[in-house]
Write an enzyme that holds these catalytic residues in place. Structure first.
Site, mmCIF file in Angstrom:
data_model
loop_
_atom_site.group_PDB
_atom_site.id
_atom_site.type_symbol
_atom_site.label_atom_id
_atom_site.label_comp_id
_atom_site.label_asym_id
_atom_site.label_seq_id
_atom_site.Cartn_x
_atom_site.Cartn_y
_atom_site.Cartn_z
ATOM 1 N N LYS A 292 -1.607 -24.399 39.632
ATOM 2 C CA LYS A 292 -0.214 -24.155 40.008
ATOM 3 C C LYS A 292 0.708 -24.272 38.804
ATOM 4 C CE LYS A 292 -0.689 -24.797 44.905
ATOM 5 N NZ LYS A 292 -0.387 -25.570 46.130
ATOM 6 N N ARG B 173 -8.554 -29.155 46.572
ATOM 7 C CA ARG B 173 -8.801 -27.710 46.735
ATOM 8 C C ARG B 173 -8.628 -27.070 45.366
ATOM 9 N NH1 ARG B 173 -5.559 -23.211 47.700
ATOM 10 N NH2 ARG B 173 -6.457 -21.615 49.090
#
Length: 268
Positions: A209, A245
């Protein structure tokens, strides 16, 4: 005990990191099998991008993307999670053999989702969410992000229980990067213990991210974020999270291996 590892498998043309790489079902199934062999406990299959600005996908098209892949992975003996905000897709995935529903909207994206989860009896990951990808950057306003995320997740939990979702079905995700600026993400990670007081397992999805790029040199690629992702995984393990994840399995698997060795050394 180390967290479960969810291996990310996006069968989309427009996901921020791997969009278009595994649009073909056979290629996607092969990739999922590979991720499982590399150490992913569960393969998280998504057919709709949730990157900032992404356009919504019709549930029928989403199902065309994910259901053949889920069936193929289940047939190969690979545990599967479906990454969806749509109740119809969640039910179709359950019928195809998925064992987890991973809903980035926490039930807010589809008024029928909680009914579907209760009916399926599958494990349900409910993420903190304030709005769709086209709007979420404008919704990143908080006085105290940890307190507000905790309170909003608590409200979601109350509604889930009303719909008949069992307490032991529910996993919570603070939603890093979703209506969060970089400082919000770091505050949530640094104060995971406050979210844990809700009494449910936590999943952390930091992989690749944008906020991880802040700790890298200028010009670093998205893939360069795998190393900070792995470090986040190790710290998340130390904080007692249930799952992480990730896109890249070897780096996170190695980081969690170091965490386990460190912990075992301290115990001896």
């Amino acid at each position: 005990m180390s967290p479960q590892i969810f291996g990310i498998l996006n069968v989309t043309p427009d996901s921020f990191s791997d969009g278009g790489q595994f649009a073909d079902a056979a290629e996607a199934i092969a990739r999922g099998v590979q991720l499982h062999a590399l150490g992913a406990d569960i393969i998280d299959v998504g057919g709709e991008s949730t990157r900032p600005g992404a356009v919504r996908v019709d549930p029928a098209e989403e199902q065309e993307r994910v259901i053949p892949v889920i069936r193929g992975l289940v047939a190969a003996g690979v545990p599967v999670s479906v990454d969806t905000m749509n109740s119809a897709t969640a039910l179709a995935a359950a019928e195809a053999g998925a064992s987890v529903i991973n809903d980035v909207s926490g039930g807010l994206g589809d008024p029928e989702m909680y009914r579907a989860v209760a009916q399926s009896k599958l494990l349900y990951i409910a993420m903190h969410w304030r709005g769709h990808s086209t709007d979420m950057d404008d919704l990143a306003t908080y006085d105290d992000v940890v307190v507000e995320v905790r309170n909003e997740l608590k409200a979601r939990l109350a509604e889930m229980l009303v719909w008949g979702i069992a307490k032991d079905q529910i996993v919570l995700d603070p939603g890093l990067g979703f209506a969060k600026r970089a400082e919000h993400n770091w505050q949530l990670l640094g104060r995971l213990d406050e979210l844990a007081t809700l009494g449910h397992p936590l999943l952390i999805g930091a992989s690749r991210k944008r906020f991880l790029g802040d700790v890298l040199p200028e010009g670093a690629t998205t893939a360069d974020r795998d190393l900070p992702t792995a470090v986040v995984s190790a710290f998340a393990a130390q904080a007692g999270v249930w799952a992480v994840r990730v896109h890249d399995l070897p780096s996170t698997r190695a980081a969690l291996g170091v965490f386990e060795a460190w912990k075992n050394g301290r115990a001896q």
